[in-house]
Design a protein around this motif. Structure first.
Motif, PDB file in Angstrom:
ATOM      1  N   TYR A  44       8.835 -11.156  25.993  1.00  0.00           N
ATOM      2  CA  TYR A  44       8.890  -9.691  25.894  1.00  0.00           C
ATOM      3  C   TYR A  44       8.264  -9.224  24.589  1.00  0.00           C
ATOM      4  O   TYR A  44       7.432  -8.309  24.560  1.00  0.00           O
ATOM      5  CB  TYR A  44      10.359  -9.253  25.974  1.00  0.00           C
ATOM      6  CG  TYR A  44      10.572  -7.762  25.971  1.00  0.00           C
ATOM      7  CD1 TYR A  44      10.703  -7.058  27.162  1.00  0.00           C
ATOM      8  CD2 TYR A  44      10.676  -7.044  24.777  1.00  0.00           C
ATOM      9  CE1 TYR A  44      10.912  -5.682  27.171  1.00  0.00           C
ATOM     10  CE2 TYR A  44      10.885  -5.685  24.766  1.00  0.00           C
ATOM     11  CZ  TYR A  44      11.006  -5.001  25.971  1.00  0.00           C
ATOM     12  OH  TYR A  44      11.202  -3.642  25.971  1.00  0.00           O
ATOM     13  N   SER A 169      14.043  -2.615  23.968  1.00  0.00           N
ATOM     14  CA  SER A 169      13.896  -2.069  25.316  1.00  0.00           C
ATOM     15  C   SER A 169      13.820  -0.543  25.269  1.00  0.00           C
ATOM     16  O   SER A 169      14.477   0.093  24.432  1.00  0.00           O
ATOM     17  CB  SER A 169      15.086  -2.496  26.174  1.00  0.00           C
ATOM     18  OG  SER A 169      15.096  -1.797  27.403  1.00  0.00           O
ATOM     19  N   HIS A 199       4.762  -5.619  29.746  1.00  0.00           N
ATOM     20  CA  HIS A 199       6.084  -6.163  30.037  1.00  0.00           C
ATOM     21  C   HIS A 199       6.247  -6.387  31.546  1.00  0.00           C
ATOM     22  O   HIS A 199       6.800  -7.402  31.973  1.00  0.00           O
ATOM     23  CB  HIS A 199       7.174  -5.215  29.546  1.00  0.00           C
ATOM     24  CG  HIS A 199       7.314  -5.206  28.061  1.00  0.00           C
ATOM     25  ND1 HIS A 199       7.875  -4.149  27.362  1.00  0.00           N
ATOM     26  CD2 HIS A 199       6.963  -6.119  27.114  1.00  0.00           C
ATOM     27  CE1 HIS A 199       7.870  -4.425  26.068  1.00  0.00           C
ATOM     28  NE2 HIS A 199       7.318  -5.610  25.893  1.00  0.00           N
ATOM     29  N   TRP A 203       6.287 -10.209  31.290  1.00  0.00           N
ATOM     30  CA  TRP A 203       7.686 -10.555  31.064  1.00  0.00           C
ATOM     31  C   TRP A 203       8.507 -10.536  32.345  1.00  0.00           C
ATOM     32  O   TRP A 203       9.222 -11.499  32.649  1.00  0.00           O
ATOM     33  CB  TRP A 203       8.280  -9.585  30.040  1.00  0.00           C
ATOM     34  CG  TRP A 203       9.752  -9.749  29.840  1.00  0.00           C
ATOM     35  CD1 TRP A 203      10.390 -10.824  29.276  1.00  0.00           C
ATOM     36  CD2 TRP A 203      10.775  -8.813  30.205  1.00  0.00           C
ATOM     37  NE1 TRP A 203      11.749 -10.613  29.263  1.00  0.00           N
ATOM     38  CE2 TRP A 203      12.014  -9.382  29.821  1.00  0.00           C
ATOM     39  CE3 TRP A 203      10.759  -7.555  30.797  1.00  0.00           C
ATOM     40  CZ2 TRP A 203      13.229  -8.731  30.021  1.00  0.00           C
ATOM     41  CZ3 TRP A 203      11.964  -6.895  30.988  1.00  0.00           C
ATOM     42  CH2 TRP A 203      13.171  -7.487  30.612  1.00  0.00           C
TER      43      TRP A 203
END
Length: 261
Positions: A44, A169, A199, A203
């Motif tokens: 991430y 986040s 992401h 991720w």
């Protein structure tokens, strides 16, 4: 030019992001515990870092492009937009080693992207190229007349790193900042959209279904709502409008470049 006289040469394209990653990972992932809230936090983090690095290359080099090439501008005539465009290619050259490392790391932890996610990564790259070119050209024009512009570039790059979901986040923005629709205001930044695209592309495909469900239960959604259908088009429109403004400023002041330089 950057690596002239350097012993390591282009290897610095690997070393600098690696050191940057280690510092952020230790400070935020380990010491502040962000690793506990996000599965595969290292992927991430690094996927966001290389987006910011790519933008930094395009923006900072673009802001210096006309001043650095002042001798050529004064001696010969050629389309001067080429100086700005060349900074994008330089940025790509330094971006490729970093994305190669990211891809290898993703495969190591079970990366399984689909075509939509691969397309999202390409969209993120295009978005950074457009936004970086536009911002670089605007500050490149300003730098011809006001050399303090380079200091503003450094400040804006620092802000871009922390005002995009690179190390945390996006859900933390809505949770911690008590302002209505703050997350939507936050996503009007094309860099934030590009980071979220990476992401989503790199991720999210490393997470199992169970991990995705666990994140959802914790309120840490792995993709911003309507990212592909709403926010990518909005970010592209913003970037293109900024590019039009940049080109308009360039055409207006181009005639005075040789005199000022």
């Amino acid at each position: 030019m950057r690596y002239r006289g350097s012993v390591l040469g282009i290897v610095w394209s690997y070393i600098k992001p690696a050191v940057q990653f280690l510092v952020f990972y230790l400070a935020l992932g380990i010491f502040l515990g962000l690793e506990k809230g996000l599965q595969n936090y290292s992927v991430y983090l690094f996927s966001g870092i290389i987006v910011i690095n790519f933008f930094s290359e395009c923006f900072s080099n673009g802001a210096r492009a006309f001043v650095v090439n002042g001798a050529l501008i004064k001696k010969i005539y050629l389309p001067r937009q080429l100086f700005s465009l060349s900074t994008i290619w330089v940025g790509i050259i330094h971006f490729l080693p970093q994305i190669l490392v990211l891809i290898v790391a993703c495969f190591a932890v079970g990366w399984h992207p689909d075509l939509k996610q691969i397309a999202a990564a390409i969209a993120g790259i295009v978005l950074i190229m457009l936004f970086g070119l536009a911002a670089g050209m605007i500050f490149g024009v300003a730098n011809v007349f006001f050399r303090d512009s380079e200091n503003l570039v450094d400040m804006f790059l620092m802000m871009a790193t922390w005002l995009s979901p690179v190390m945390y986040s996006w859900t933390m923005v809505a949770r911690e900042v008590q302002i209505a629709n703050i997350e939507k205001i936050y996503m009007t930044n094309p860099i934030s959209v590009a980071v979220e695209l990476f992401h989503y592309a790199f991720w999210q495909p490393t997470l199992s279904i169970e991990q995705q469900q666990m994140l959802a239960e914790q309120g840490n959604w792995y993709m911003f709502p309507h990212l592909l259908t709403v926010w990518v088009p909005i970010a592209l429109v913003i970037s293109l409008l900024l590019l039009m403004i940049a080109n308009s400023l360039f055409r207006r002041f181009e005639g005075n470049f040789a005199q000022e330089l």
